[in-house]
Design a protein around this motif. Sequence first.
Motif, PDB file in Angstrom:
ATOM      1  N   TYR A  55       0.840  -1.198   0.000  1.00 38.09           N
ATOM      2  CA  TYR A  55       0.000   0.000   0.000  1.00 38.09           C
ATOM      3  C   TYR A  55       0.878   1.251   0.000  1.00 38.09           C
ATOM      4  N   THR A  58       2.670   1.608  -3.362  1.00 35.48           N
ATOM      5  CA  THR A  58       1.731   2.054  -4.384  1.00 35.48           C
ATOM      6  C   THR A  58       1.464   3.548  -4.272  1.00 35.48           C
ATOM      7  N   GLU A  59       1.253   4.039  -3.068  1.00 30.88           N
ATOM      8  CA  GLU A  59       1.031   5.474  -2.888  1.00 30.88           C
ATOM      9  C   GLU A  59       2.256   6.286  -3.277  1.00 30.88           C
ATOM     10  N   ARG A  60       3.413   5.806  -2.899  1.00 32.45           N
ATOM     11  CA  ARG A  60       4.636   6.535  -3.237  1.00 32.45           C
ATOM     12  C   ARG A  60       4.858   6.526  -4.753  1.00 32.45           C
ATOM     13  N   TYR A  61       4.618   5.398  -5.396  1.00 34.15           N
ATOM     14  CA  TYR A  61       4.764   5.303  -6.852  1.00 34.15           C
ATOM     15  C   TYR A  61       3.803   6.276  -7.539  1.00 34.15           C
ATOM     16  N   ALA A  62       2.561   6.300  -7.068  1.00 30.91           N
ATOM     17  CA  ALA A  62       1.571   7.211  -7.653  1.00 30.91           C
ATOM     18  C   ALA A  62       1.976   8.665  -7.439  1.00 30.91           C
ATOM     19  N   ASP A  63       2.573   8.976  -6.287  1.00 31.51           N
ATOM     20  CA  ASP A  63       3.035  10.324  -6.006  1.00 31.51           C
ATOM     21  C   ASP A  63       4.142  10.728  -6.988  1.00 31.51           C
ATOM     22  N   LEU A  65       4.791   9.356  -9.925  1.00 32.09           N
ATOM     23  CA  LEU A  65       4.201   9.381 -11.258  1.00 32.09           C
ATOM     24  C   LEU A  65       3.413  10.673 -11.469  1.00 32.09           C
ATOM     25  N   GLY A  66       2.614  11.048 -10.497  1.00 26.28           N
ATOM     26  CA  GLY A  66       1.818  12.263 -10.592  1.00 26.28           C
ATOM     27  C   GLY A  66       2.654  13.529 -10.609  1.00 26.28           C
TER      28      GLY A  66
END
Length: 165
Positions: A55, A58-63, A65-66
């Motif tokens: 979890y 995933t949040e860090r990757y999305a951060d 990426l964003g």
Amino acid sequence: MRRSVGRLRSRWTDERELADAVNGTVVGSAVMVAASLHGSLGQVVIAVVATLFVYWLTERYADVLGSGVQGPAPNRSRVVGALRRGWPMLQSSYAPVIVLLAASALGAELRGAVLAALGLSTALLGGLGYEAARRSGAPTAAALGWAAGTALLGVAIIGLKYALH
């Protein structure tokens, strides 16, 4: 409780870190409940740690990426910064897992050990709610209301445990 809240003041310094800690506590508690339905102590611990790690990742990757959407492509320093920012999500799961292990080592059955860990999670959530409200400038009475509201997340998870068992 007062000492624990004092540690929160020095550990998690901004609203994002407090939010990550609340999320980590709630997710870890919910996974603990679900994994304890049919798993052993070791399986519960692995499920909590592994789920929170995925979890968090995933949040860090999305951060990361964003962050590339509004600016240049992510570089090493942005990636490292993103990994550091979400750390409270993992940190908030340590104490309940330690209580789970300690209660089990002291002879509690898995069900009782999970309940002890959920009790700590609920208290931690209350402390996080109180600390967030106080940092926003809320008076003590309002902060106690926020603490109770945040602790209700833990109470809901305990209710889930009893509904599933």
